[in-house]
Design a protein around this motif. Sequence first.
Motif, PDB file in Angstrom:
ATOM      1  N   ASN A  40      -4.745  12.844  -1.507  1.00 19.19           N
ATOM      2  CA  ASN A  40      -6.005  12.378  -0.914  1.00 19.19           C
ATOM      3  C   ASN A  40      -6.206  10.868  -1.033  1.00 19.19           C
ATOM      4  O   ASN A  40      -7.285  10.367  -0.762  1.00 19.19           O
ATOM      5  CB  ASN A  40      -7.185  13.125  -1.529  1.00 19.19           C
ATOM      6  CG  ASN A  40      -7.317  12.876  -3.018  1.00 19.19           C
ATOM      7  OD1 ASN A  40      -6.457  12.242  -3.638  1.00 19.19           O
ATOM      8  ND2 ASN A  40      -8.394  13.379  -3.599  1.00 19.19           N
ATOM      9  N   ALA A  41      -5.176  10.129  -1.445  1.00 12.64           N
ATOM     10  CA  ALA A  41      -5.289   8.669  -1.571  1.00 12.64           C
ATOM     11  C   ALA A  41      -5.411   8.039  -0.186  1.00 12.64           C
ATOM     12  O   ALA A  41      -4.799   8.498   0.775  1.00 12.64           O
ATOM     13  CB  ALA A  41      -4.077   8.105  -2.292  1.00 12.64           C
ATOM     14  N   GLY A  42      -6.191   7.015  -0.108  1.00  5.68           N
ATOM     15  CA  GLY A  42      -6.370   6.312   1.159  1.00  5.68           C
ATOM     16  C   GLY A  42      -5.114   5.561   1.573  1.00  5.68           C
ATOM     17  O   GLY A  42      -4.187   5.364   0.780  1.00  5.68           O
ATOM     18  N   GLU A  43      -5.085   5.131   2.831  1.00  5.27           N
ATOM     19  CA  GLU A  43      -3.920   4.433   3.377  1.00  5.27           C
ATOM     20  C   GLU A  43      -3.629   3.119   2.651  1.00  5.27           C
ATOM     21  O   GLU A  43      -2.485   2.708   2.538  1.00  5.27           O
ATOM     22  CB  GLU A  43      -4.130   4.137   4.863  1.00  5.27           C
ATOM     23  CG  GLU A  43      -4.021   5.362   5.731  1.00  5.27           C
ATOM     24  CD  GLU A  43      -4.182   5.004   7.204  1.00  5.27           C
ATOM     25  OE1 GLU A  43      -3.880   3.862   7.592  1.00  5.27           O
ATOM     26  OE2 GLU A  43      -4.607   5.884   7.964  1.00  5.27           O
ATOM     27  N   ASP A  44      -4.657   2.459   2.162  1.00  2.00           N
ATOM     28  CA  ASP A  44      -4.486   1.162   1.510  1.00  2.00           C
ATOM     29  C   ASP A  44      -4.215   1.282   0.008  1.00  2.00           C
ATOM     30  O   ASP A  44      -4.062   0.270  -0.671  1.00  2.00           O
ATOM     31  CB  ASP A  44      -5.729   0.292   1.723  1.00  2.00           C
ATOM     32  CG  ASP A  44      -5.930  -0.063   3.191  1.00  2.00           C
ATOM     33  OD1 ASP A  44      -4.945  -0.024   3.954  1.00  2.00           O
ATOM     34  OD2 ASP A  44      -7.071  -0.365   3.571  1.00  2.00           O
ATOM     35  N   ALA A  45      -4.172   2.516  -0.492  1.00  2.00           N
ATOM     36  CA  ALA A  45      -3.986   2.712  -1.938  1.00  2.00           C
ATOM     37  C   ALA A  45      -2.598   2.271  -2.375  1.00  2.00           C
ATOM     38  O   ALA A  45      -1.612   2.469  -1.667  1.00  2.00           O
ATOM     39  CB  ALA A  45      -4.204   4.169  -2.284  1.00  2.00           C
ATOM     40  N   VAL A  46      -2.543   1.666  -3.520  1.00  2.00           N
ATOM     41  CA  VAL A  46      -1.287   1.215  -4.120  1.00  2.00           C
ATOM     42  C   VAL A  46      -1.059   2.061  -5.362  1.00  2.00           C
ATOM     43  O   VAL A  46      -1.968   2.238  -6.170  1.00  2.00           O
ATOM     44  CB  VAL A  46      -1.378  -0.280  -4.511  1.00  2.00           C
ATOM     45  CG1 VAL A  46      -0.125  -0.741  -5.230  1.00  2.00           C
ATOM     46  CG2 VAL A  46      -1.651  -1.129  -3.283  1.00  2.00           C
ATOM     47  N   PRO A  47       0.148   2.598  -5.518  1.00  2.00           N
ATOM     48  CA  PRO A  47       0.377   3.429  -6.705  1.00  2.00           C
ATOM     49  C   PRO A  47       0.311   2.601  -7.979  1.00  2.00           C
ATOM     50  O   PRO A  47       0.760   1.446  -8.004  1.00  2.00           O
ATOM     51  CB  PRO A  47       1.788   3.991  -6.495  1.00  2.00           C
ATOM     52  CG  PRO A  47       2.428   3.107  -5.488  1.00  2.00           C
ATOM     53  CD  PRO A  47       1.335   2.484  -4.679  1.00  2.00           C
ATOM     54  N   PRO A  48      -0.261   3.157  -9.031  1.00  2.00           N
ATOM     55  CA  PRO A  48      -0.267   2.424 -10.299  1.00  2.00           C
ATOM     56  C   PRO A  48       1.151   2.294 -10.820  1.00  2.00           C
ATOM     57  O   PRO A  48       1.973   3.190 -10.629  1.00  2.00           O
ATOM     58  CB  PRO A  48      -1.132   3.282 -11.219  1.00  2.00           C
ATOM     59  CG  PRO A  48      -1.154   4.625 -10.605  1.00  2.00           C
ATOM     60  CD  PRO A  48      -0.905   4.449  -9.144  1.00  2.00           C
ATOM     61  N   TRP A  49       1.416   1.178 -11.456  1.00  2.00           N
ATOM     62  CA  TRP A  49       2.759   0.906 -11.950  1.00  2.00           C
ATOM     63  C   TRP A  49       2.695   0.214 -13.305  1.00  2.00           C
ATOM     64  O   TRP A  49       1.688  -0.387 -13.666  1.00  2.00           O
ATOM     65  CB  TRP A  49       3.536   0.033 -10.961  1.00  2.00           C
ATOM     66  CG  TRP A  49       2.790  -1.201 -10.548  1.00  2.00           C
ATOM     67  CD1 TRP A  49       1.974  -1.345  -9.466  1.00  2.00           C
ATOM     68  CD2 TRP A  49       2.757  -2.469 -11.240  1.00  2.00           C
ATOM     69  NE1 TRP A  49       1.436  -2.615  -9.441  1.00  2.00           N
ATOM     70  CE2 TRP A  49       1.901  -3.326 -10.510  1.00  2.00           C
ATOM     71  CE3 TRP A  49       3.362  -2.948 -12.387  1.00  2.00           C
ATOM     72  CZ2 TRP A  49       1.641  -4.630 -10.903  1.00  2.00           C
ATOM     73  CZ3 TRP A  49       3.098  -4.253 -12.786  1.00  2.00           C
ATOM     74  CH2 TRP A  49       2.247  -5.077 -12.031  1.00  2.00           C
ATOM     75  N   VAL A  50       3.789   0.328 -14.018  1.00  2.00           N
ATOM     76  CA  VAL A  50       3.977  -0.383 -15.280  1.00  2.00           C
ATOM     77  C   VAL A  50       5.364  -1.004 -15.218  1.00  2.00           C
ATOM     78  O   VAL A  50       6.333  -0.325 -14.872  1.00  2.00           O
ATOM     79  CB  VAL A  50       3.882   0.558 -16.504  1.00  2.00           C
ATOM     80  CG1 VAL A  50       4.218  -0.183 -17.788  1.00  2.00           C
ATOM     81  CG2 VAL A  50       2.503   1.196 -16.591  1.00  2.00           C
TER      82      VAL A  50
END
Length: 131
Positions: A40-50
């Motif tokens: 359900n993430a939006g199109e502009d969502a960026v995955p969290p990263w480390v």
Amino acid sequence: MTRFDAETTEERRALAEDAIAAHRERASPFLTLEAELPDNAGEDAVPPWVQLSDHTLNLDCTDAELDRLKSLLDSYGAFSVDELVRPEEAEGTNARVLARTDDERIAQFVEDVFRQVYEREADYRLWAAEV
């Protein structure tokens, strides 16, 4: 390394530890671990990263995520905030966390960052995006 994603806590910790070992073995500049975005993430969502470079973890946080990161650090004595950067052109904060510990403990911390700081569900998928 033969696998690049995992979906259970134990598998994600093992993946992170293996990716850290591969990163160190290859002497690559950094390692990037990402959480898959929910459907359900939006199109502009960026995955969290480390990202990990040497013994420094790098991650971007909203203000709420930064508060959760600081709380998490209370239970990890070998970890400390090295630097917080708030770029003018971006929302949020880039946090650099120094980890004075072994790779297994770093892998545990990374799992807790995704679960507690980024509030990922118990079955989220972790990717070793760049080793």
